[in-house]
Write an enzyme that holds these catalytic residues in place. Sequence first.
Site, mmCIF file in Angstrom:
data_model
loop_
_atom_site.group_PDB
_atom_site.id
_atom_site.type_symbol
_atom_site.label_atom_id
_atom_site.label_comp_id
_atom_site.label_asym_id
_atom_site.label_seq_id
_atom_site.Cartn_x
_atom_site.Cartn_y
_atom_site.Cartn_z
ATOM 1 N N GLY A 227 36.545 0.392 -20.174
ATOM 2 C CA GLY A 227 36.307 -0.815 -19.388
ATOM 3 C C GLY A 227 34.817 -1.102 -19.293
ATOM 4 N N CYS A 228 34.419 -1.784 -18.235
ATOM 5 C CA CYS A 228 33.009 -2.140 -18.049
ATOM 6 C C CYS A 228 32.131 -0.892 -18.094
ATOM 7 C CB CYS A 228 32.842 -2.855 -16.713
ATOM 8 S SG CYS A 228 31.117 -3.163 -16.272
#
Length: 234
Positions: free
Chosen positions: A54-55
Site C-alpha cells: 500500500g502507501c
Amino acid sequence: MTRSGLLGISLIAMGALGTACHAADAPLATRLPPPAAAEAPATTHRATAVFAGGCFWGVQSVFQHIRGVTATRAGYDGGTKDTAEYETVSGGDTGHAESVAVEYDPTQVGYGTLMQIFFSVALDPTQVNRQFPDVGSQYRSALFTRTPEQATAARAYIRQLNAAHVFARPIATQIVPDHGFYPAEEYHQNFAARHPEDSYIATYDAPRIEALKMVYGAQYRDDPILTLAAPGGP
C-alpha cells in the site's frame, strides 16, 4: 493518488474489542507465528529487502521503528526506470508498486522476522490491489526478493500462514524477483515522521506503530531510523 482523511478504527481500540485479528480495513494487532524454516547463520552485517504494502508512507514508518534496520527508502518497484515517478505511477498502469527498500543487519534481525512483522502490522495481505482507502495496482502487496534465499523463505512463510488459516482469506501478496528499485521523490521520504499531524498519517499509519510497539516490543525502537536526503534534496 489520494491520501484520504477518512476516519478509521485504531488497532488498539480494535484489539480491545477483540476484532483485530482479521479486520479487512486495518493491519493485524496480533503476533503471527514466526517462519518455521530456520535461517542460515548471518555472514554479513548488511542485507536489503524490498516490501510493498500500500502507501509507502506507512510501510516505511513501520520498518523505521524496527531494531536492526539501518536504513529505509520509499520508492517504486516492478516497473521501469522511465516511469518511476509519482504522478506517473499514480496512474496505475506502470507495473510499479509503492515499495520500501529496507537495509538491515542480519546479525540483529533476520528476513523472517521482517516478514513476520510486515504481515502482522503493516498491511492486510489478503487484499488485492488496495490497502485502506487507496485502490490500484500500485498499492498491491509484494515481496520483491533480492536473493534466491529470500524467495524461498517468502514462499515457505506464505504457505505456512495460509495452511494455519491465520487470515480469513488467502494471502494475496506477490513474490517477485526484484529487477530494479527506484527511490521516490524526497518529499515522500520520512513522511510519517515529518507529518504526524497529517490526517492520513494519524488515521492509517500511527496505529501501525502503536501495534508494532504493543505486539513486537522486543523489536521496537522509539526513535525511527530516518532516511537521509539525497544530495541536493530538501
